[in-house]
Design a protein around this motif. Structure first.
Motif, PDB file in Angstrom:
ATOM      1  N   ARG A  48      13.514  76.729 -33.241  1.00  0.00           N
ATOM      2  CA  ARG A  48      12.935  75.531 -33.874  1.00  0.00           C
ATOM      3  C   ARG A  48      11.631  75.144 -33.181  1.00  0.00           C
ATOM      4  O   ARG A  48      10.655  74.776 -33.836  1.00  0.00           O
ATOM      5  CB  ARG A  48      13.937  74.383 -33.834  1.00  0.00           C
ATOM      6  CG  ARG A  48      13.421  73.115 -34.475  1.00  0.00           C
ATOM      7  CD  ARG A  48      13.112  73.308 -35.951  1.00  0.00           C
ATOM      8  NE  ARG A  48      14.059  72.575 -36.739  1.00  0.00           N
ATOM      9  CZ  ARG A  48      14.133  72.633 -38.049  1.00  0.00           C
ATOM     10  NH1 ARG A  48      13.300  73.386 -38.730  1.00  0.00           N
ATOM     11  NH2 ARG A  48      15.035  71.952 -38.701  1.00  0.00           N
ATOM     12  N   GLN A  49      11.594  75.227 -31.850  1.00  0.00           N
ATOM     13  CA  GLN A  49      10.371  74.891 -31.125  1.00  0.00           C
ATOM     14  C   GLN A  49       9.250  75.868 -31.485  1.00  0.00           C
ATOM     15  O   GLN A  49       8.099  75.459 -31.668  1.00  0.00           O
ATOM     16  CB  GLN A  49      10.631  74.871 -29.624  1.00  0.00           C
ATOM     17  CG  GLN A  49      11.482  73.698 -29.192  1.00  0.00           C
ATOM     18  CD  GLN A  49      11.995  73.806 -27.773  1.00  0.00           C
ATOM     19  OE1 GLN A  49      12.043  74.885 -27.193  1.00  0.00           O
ATOM     20  NE2 GLN A  49      12.407  72.677 -27.221  1.00  0.00           N
ATOM     21  N   ALA A  66       7.381  67.123 -40.327  1.00  0.00           N
ATOM     22  CA  ALA A  66       8.659  66.477 -40.640  1.00  0.00           C
ATOM     23  C   ALA A  66       8.992  66.643 -42.119  1.00  0.00           C
ATOM     24  O   ALA A  66      10.117  66.996 -42.476  1.00  0.00           O
ATOM     25  CB  ALA A  66       8.606  65.004 -40.261  1.00  0.00           C
ATOM     26  N   ARG A  67       8.027  66.387 -42.971  1.00  0.00           N
ATOM     27  CA  ARG A  67       8.259  66.524 -44.415  1.00  0.00           C
ATOM     28  C   ARG A  67       8.575  67.966 -44.786  1.00  0.00           C
ATOM     29  O   ARG A  67       9.456  68.224 -45.599  1.00  0.00           O
ATOM     30  CB  ARG A  67       7.045  66.029 -45.182  1.00  0.00           C
ATOM     31  CG  ARG A  67       6.924  64.525 -45.168  1.00  0.00           C
ATOM     32  CD  ARG A  67       5.733  64.062 -45.960  1.00  0.00           C
ATOM     33  NE  ARG A  67       5.659  62.601 -45.960  1.00  0.00           N
ATOM     34  CZ  ARG A  67       4.568  61.928 -46.243  1.00  0.00           C
ATOM     35  NH1 ARG A  67       3.462  62.570 -46.579  1.00  0.00           N
ATOM     36  NH2 ARG A  67       4.573  60.622 -46.219  1.00  0.00           N
ATOM     37  N   ARG A  68       7.847  68.883 -44.192  1.00  0.00           N
ATOM     38  CA  ARG A  68       8.057  70.298 -44.507  1.00  0.00           C
ATOM     39  C   ARG A  68       9.447  70.776 -44.098  1.00  0.00           C
ATOM     40  O   ARG A  68      10.064  71.588 -44.770  1.00  0.00           O
ATOM     41  CB  ARG A  68       6.978  71.126 -43.824  1.00  0.00           C
ATOM     42  CG  ARG A  68       7.022  72.570 -44.175  1.00  0.00           C
ATOM     43  CD  ARG A  68       5.796  73.269 -43.675  1.00  0.00           C
ATOM     44  NE  ARG A  68       5.697  74.549 -44.322  1.00  0.00           N
ATOM     45  CZ  ARG A  68       4.611  75.238 -44.422  1.00  0.00           C
ATOM     46  NH1 ARG A  68       3.497  74.764 -43.927  1.00  0.00           N
ATOM     47  NH2 ARG A  68       4.611  76.408 -45.000  1.00  0.00           N
ATOM     48  N   LEU A  69       9.927  70.272 -42.948  1.00  0.00           N
ATOM     49  CA  LEU A  69      11.215  70.723 -42.418  1.00  0.00           C
ATOM     50  C   LEU A  69      12.378  69.831 -42.839  1.00  0.00           C
ATOM     51  O   LEU A  69      13.534  70.138 -42.539  1.00  0.00           O
ATOM     52  CB  LEU A  69      11.151  70.812 -40.889  1.00  0.00           C
ATOM     53  CG  LEU A  69      10.114  71.781 -40.326  1.00  0.00           C
ATOM     54  CD1 LEU A  69      10.125  71.749 -38.803  1.00  0.00           C
ATOM     55  CD2 LEU A  69      10.341  73.194 -40.839  1.00  0.00           C
ATOM     56  N   GLY A  74      10.350  61.308 -35.833  1.00  0.00           N
ATOM     57  CA  GLY A  74      10.861  61.145 -34.470  1.00  0.00           C
ATOM     58  C   GLY A  74      11.522  62.424 -33.960  1.00  0.00           C
ATOM     59  O   GLY A  74      11.401  62.764 -32.777  1.00  0.00           O
ATOM     60  N   THR A  75      12.219  63.131 -34.858  1.00  0.00           N
ATOM     61  CA  THR A  75      12.851  64.397 -34.468  1.00  0.00           C
ATOM     62  C   THR A  75      11.783  65.429 -34.111  1.00  0.00           C
ATOM     63  O   THR A  75      11.903  66.150 -33.126  1.00  0.00           O
ATOM     64  CB  THR A  75      13.741  64.920 -35.620  1.00  0.00           C
ATOM     65  OG1 THR A  75      14.754  63.950 -35.879  1.00  0.00           O
ATOM     66  CG2 THR A  75      14.384  66.248 -35.262  1.00  0.00           C
ATOM     67  N   ASN A  82      10.118  68.295 -25.867  1.00  0.00           N
ATOM     68  CA  ASN A  82      10.907  69.304 -25.159  1.00  0.00           C
ATOM     69  C   ASN A  82      10.126  70.612 -25.011  1.00  0.00           C
ATOM     70  O   ASN A  82      10.169  71.254 -23.956  1.00  0.00           O
ATOM     71  CB  ASN A  82      12.236  69.552 -25.873  1.00  0.00           C
ATOM     72  CG  ASN A  82      13.161  68.350 -25.792  1.00  0.00           C
ATOM     73  OD1 ASN A  82      13.089  67.559 -24.855  1.00  0.00           O
ATOM     74  ND2 ASN A  82      14.014  68.196 -26.783  1.00  0.00           N
ATOM     75  N   ALA A  83       9.403  70.987 -26.054  1.00  0.00           N
ATOM     76  CA  ALA A  83       8.588  72.207 -25.973  1.00  0.00           C
ATOM     77  C   ALA A  83       7.474  72.029 -24.950  1.00  0.00           C
ATOM     78  O   ALA A  83       7.201  72.938 -24.156  1.00  0.00           O
ATOM     79  CB  ALA A  83       8.006  72.545 -27.345  1.00  0.00           C
TER      80      ALA A  83
END
Length: 115
Positions: A48-49, A66-69, A74-75, A82-83
């Protein structure tokens, strides 16, 4: 690292010498990149990163990603934080540069985009 080829006193490089060096250039460059990859291996990131970094490199904003995924902004921000930590960077540009040192960015397969 650079390789300089020169001759002492005498004639310049011949056309044959220059043609040979032109042929060798991509192979020497590839050898250099291989050595760099061994010295600085690819960072360990989750799929995912990696996916997010590909989208960052393509110039997408957090909202677009965000929209694409199909996740919240926020996610996306949390995944990127984290990346960044794993890459030891603090911003988007440095993350993309660190993740793709050769500048070659290939889009992930369609199946992983919906994951």
């Amino acid at each position: 690292m650079r390789i300089f080829l020169f001759r002492g006193p005498g004639p310049d490089f011949s056309e044959r010498d220059r043609a040979l060096l032109t042929l060798l250039r991509p192979h020497l460059h590839e050898a250099y990149l291989d050595a760099e990859r061994r010295r600085h291996p690819a960072p360990r990131l989750t799929p995912r990163q990696w996916q997010l970094l590909h989208l960052l490199a393509a110039g997408h904003t957090n909202l677009q990603i965000a929209r694409r995924l199909g996740v919240s902004e926020g996610t996306v921000r949390k995944h990127l934080e984290n990346a960044y930590r794993r890459l030891q960077v603090s911003n988007r540009m440095d993350a993309v540069t660190r993740a793709f040192p050769e500048g070659v960015v290939r889009c992930p397969p369609e199946s992983s985009r919906s994951a």
